[in-house]
Design a protein around this motif. Structure first.
Motif, PDB file in Angstrom:
ATOM      1  N   PHE A   1     -26.937  17.202 -30.642  1.00 55.35           N
ATOM      2  CA  PHE A   1     -28.091  16.679 -31.354  1.00 55.35           C
ATOM      3  C   PHE A   1     -28.865  17.872 -31.899  1.00 55.35           C
ATOM      4  CE2 PHE A   1     -32.449  15.207 -31.768  1.00 55.35           C
ATOM      5  CZ  PHE A   1     -32.284  13.972 -32.382  1.00 55.35           C
ATOM      6  N   ILE A   2     -29.080  17.901 -33.219  1.00 53.27           N
ATOM      7  CA  ILE A   2     -29.730  19.043 -33.862  1.00 53.27           C
ATOM      8  C   ILE A   2     -30.886  18.534 -34.720  1.00 53.27           C
ATOM      9  CG2 ILE A   2     -29.426  20.925 -35.520  1.00 53.27           C
ATOM     10  CD1 ILE A   2     -26.477  21.044 -34.568  1.00 53.27           C
ATOM     11  N   VAL A   3     -32.041  19.194 -34.586  1.00 50.68           N
ATOM     12  CA  VAL A   3     -33.210  18.902 -35.412  1.00 50.68           C
ATOM     13  C   VAL A   3     -33.384  20.059 -36.378  1.00 50.68           C
ATOM     14  CG1 VAL A   3     -35.684  18.433 -35.465  1.00 50.68           C
ATOM     15  CG2 VAL A   3     -34.315  17.648 -33.517  1.00 50.68           C
ATOM     16  N   LEU A   4     -33.405  19.759 -37.671  1.00 55.04           N
ATOM     17  CA  LEU A   4     -33.653  20.771 -38.698  1.00 55.04           C
ATOM     18  C   LEU A   4     -35.090  20.630 -39.168  1.00 55.04           C
ATOM     19  CD1 LEU A   4     -30.420  20.270 -40.843  1.00 55.04           C
ATOM     20  CD2 LEU A   4     -30.804  21.975 -39.053  1.00 55.04           C
ATOM     21  N   THR A   5     -35.809  21.755 -39.218  1.00 51.55           N
ATOM     22  CA  THR A   5     -37.180  21.758 -39.720  1.00 51.55           C
ATOM     23  C   THR A   5     -37.224  22.637 -40.957  1.00 51.55           C
ATOM     24  OG1 THR A   5     -37.956  23.686 -38.485  1.00 51.55           O
ATOM     25  CG2 THR A   5     -38.042  21.554 -37.348  1.00 51.55           C
ATOM     26  N   ARG A   6     -38.402  22.860 -41.455  1.00 51.13           N
ATOM     27  CA  ARG A   6     -38.540  23.763 -42.594  1.00 51.13           C
ATOM     28  C   ARG A   6     -38.324  25.196 -42.124  1.00 51.13           C
ATOM     29  NH1 ARG A   6     -44.101  25.512 -42.843  1.00 51.13           N
ATOM     30  NH2 ARG A   6     -45.130  24.706 -41.002  1.00 51.13           N
ATOM     31  N   ALA A   7     -38.267  26.132 -43.032  1.00 50.59           N
ATOM     32  CA  ALA A   7     -38.084  27.559 -42.734  1.00 50.59           C
ATOM     33  C   ALA A   7     -36.767  27.842 -42.023  1.00 50.59           C
ATOM     34  CB  ALA A   7     -39.273  28.102 -41.924  1.00 50.59           C
ATOM     35  N   ASP A   8     -35.748  27.013 -42.273  1.00 50.07           N
ATOM     36  CA  ASP A   8     -34.408  27.205 -41.691  1.00 50.07           C
ATOM     37  C   ASP A   8     -34.400  27.229 -40.167  1.00 50.07           C
ATOM     38  OD1 ASP A   8     -33.081  27.290 -44.132  1.00 50.07           O
ATOM     39  OD2 ASP A   8     -33.488  29.423 -44.377  1.00 50.07           O
ATOM     40  N   LEU A   9     -35.391  26.605 -39.548  1.00 51.14           N
ATOM     41  CA  LEU A   9     -35.433  26.566 -38.090  1.00 51.14           C
ATOM     42  C   LEU A   9     -34.628  25.369 -37.600  1.00 51.14           C
ATOM     43  CD1 LEU A   9     -36.824  28.232 -35.838  1.00 51.14           C
ATOM     44  CD2 LEU A   9     -38.526  26.427 -35.735  1.00 51.14           C
ATOM     45  N   GLN A  10     -33.800  25.608 -36.594  1.00 49.20           N
ATOM     46  CA  GLN A  10     -32.923  24.575 -36.038  1.00 49.20           C
ATOM     47  C   GLN A  10     -33.139  24.511 -34.538  1.00 49.20           C
ATOM     48  OE1 GLN A  10     -28.673  24.468 -37.183  1.00 49.20           O
ATOM     49  NE2 GLN A  10     -28.264  24.945 -35.050  1.00 49.20           N
ATOM     50  N   VAL A  11     -33.248  23.288 -34.012  1.00 53.19           N
ATOM     51  CA  VAL A  11     -33.399  23.081 -32.576  1.00 53.19           C
ATOM     52  C   VAL A  11     -32.208  22.252 -32.113  1.00 53.19           C
ATOM     53  CG1 VAL A  11     -34.835  22.125 -30.743  1.00 53.19           C
ATOM     54  CG2 VAL A  11     -35.914  23.153 -32.760  1.00 53.19           C
ATOM     55  N   LYS A  12     -31.441  22.816 -31.194  1.00 53.52           N
ATOM     56  CA  LYS A  12     -30.250  22.142 -30.677  1.00 53.52           C
ATOM     57  C   LYS A  12     -30.537  21.676 -29.257  1.00 53.52           C
ATOM     58  CE  LYS A  12     -25.340  23.108 -29.893  1.00 53.52           C
ATOM     59  NZ  LYS A  12     -24.320  24.172 -30.013  1.00 53.52           N
ATOM     60  N   ALA A  13     -30.425  20.366 -29.040  1.00 54.98           N
ATOM     61  CA  ALA A  13     -30.695  19.793 -27.725  1.00 54.98           C
ATOM     62  C   ALA A  13     -29.475  19.937 -26.840  1.00 54.98           C
ATOM     63  CB  ALA A  13     -31.058  18.325 -27.856  1.00 54.98           C
ATOM     64  N   LEU A  14     -29.723  20.342 -25.608  1.00 55.44           N
ATOM     65  CA  LEU A  14     -28.656  20.496 -24.635  1.00 55.44           C
ATOM     66  C   LEU A  14     -28.871  19.507 -23.489  1.00 55.44           C
ATOM     67  CD1 LEU A  14     -28.757  24.405 -24.703  1.00 55.44           C
ATOM     68  CD2 LEU A  14     -27.232  22.915 -25.994  1.00 55.44           C
ATOM     69  N   GLY A  15     -29.228  18.262 -23.815  1.00 58.36           N
ATOM     70  CA  GLY A  15     -29.527  17.203 -22.832  1.00 58.36           C
ATOM     71  C   GLY A  15     -30.948  17.364 -22.358  1.00 58.36           C
ATOM     72  N   THR A  16     -31.914  16.750 -23.030  1.00 56.30           N
ATOM     73  CA  THR A  16     -33.273  17.203 -22.840  1.00 56.30           C
ATOM     74  C   THR A  16     -34.343  16.270 -23.390  1.00 56.30           C
ATOM     75  OG1 THR A  16     -34.613  19.150 -23.248  1.00 56.30           O
ATOM     76  CG2 THR A  16     -33.260  18.439 -25.030  1.00 56.30           C
ATOM     77  N   LYS A  17     -35.599  16.604 -23.061  1.00 58.31           N
ATOM     78  CA  LYS A  17     -36.785  15.958 -23.616  1.00 58.31           C
ATOM     79  C   LYS A  17     -37.653  17.060 -24.202  1.00 58.31           C
ATOM     80  CE  LYS A  17     -36.734  12.260 -20.201  1.00 58.31           C
ATOM     81  NZ  LYS A  17     -37.436  11.580 -19.123  1.00 58.31           N
ATOM     82  N   PHE A  18     -38.017  16.931 -25.480  1.00 59.37           N
ATOM     83  CA  PHE A  18     -38.793  17.992 -26.126  1.00 59.37           C
ATOM     84  C   PHE A  18     -39.616  17.443 -27.270  1.00 59.37           C
ATOM     85  CE2 PHE A  18     -34.724  17.669 -28.177  1.00 59.37           C
ATOM     86  CZ  PHE A  18     -34.932  17.926 -29.525  1.00 59.37           C
TER      87      PHE A  18
END
Length: 187
Positions: free
Chosen positions: A35-52
């Protein structure tokens, strides 16, 4: 004022979403389909089984990710960082720099989900941005020095009227409402 976009085949070939604004995620781990969240400024957050929680509004000078539980990997072309629970990472979009910090009360990151406001030395200008997003109003200031007044505290009933009333009780300000426009001025 938040927007979440995903492809029609979400979950089949990928689990990637694009976020503008703020969102809370509770994600099951799937190493074969992360599961990957893409935001502005080329920032990417990859979930590794989580709450955030991710906060990435277009006009804010920083993007923040706060980890509640599990692990997330935050990356862009300049950095890759794995967060542990109770950690926050901030990306300053103008300076293109990161800062990582430990937080003691992760609930403050998701106050908006429980109809609360939590302020820690927030300026009235920053509070105005939050109110504009939550209540679809515009806010202006009769004089520029009003913008810098700082507030700290927790508001449990965050109705717009309650927040405006509390601001004027604890500071020498008043407000007027015209349609969906609010103006703060000195008493």
């Amino acid at each position: 004022a938040s927007e979440l976009r995903y492809s029609p085949d979400f979950g089949k070939k990928n689990r990637t979403v694009k976020l503008v604004g703020e969102a809370y995620f509770d994600v099951q781990s799937n190493p074969d389909n992360p599961f990957i969240v893409l935001t502005r400024a080329d920032l990417q957050v990859k979930a590794l089984g989580t709450k955030f929680n991710i906060k990435s509004y277009p006009n804010d000078e920083q993007i923040t990710g706060t980890l509640i539980e599990g692990r997330i990997e935050v990356s862009n072309p300049l950095l890759s960082e794995v967060l542990a629970p109770n950690e926050r990472i901030s990306f300053h979009t103008k300076e293109m720099t990161f800062s990582k910090s430990r937080i003691y009360n992760v609930d403050e990151a998701i106050f908006w989900m429980t109809d609360q406001f939590v302020f820690e030395k927030e300026t009235l200008e920053d509070i105005a941005k939050i109110l504009e997003r939550m209540y679809n109003v515009t806010i202006s200031f009769a004089s520029p020095d009003i913008k810098g007044i700082q507030y700290s505290g927790r508001i449990k009933n965050n109705s717009m009227e309650n927040v405006l009333s509390l601001i004027t009780v604890v500071s020498p300000l008043q407000y007027t409402i015209t349609g969906s426009h609010i103006t703060f001025s000195k008493k």
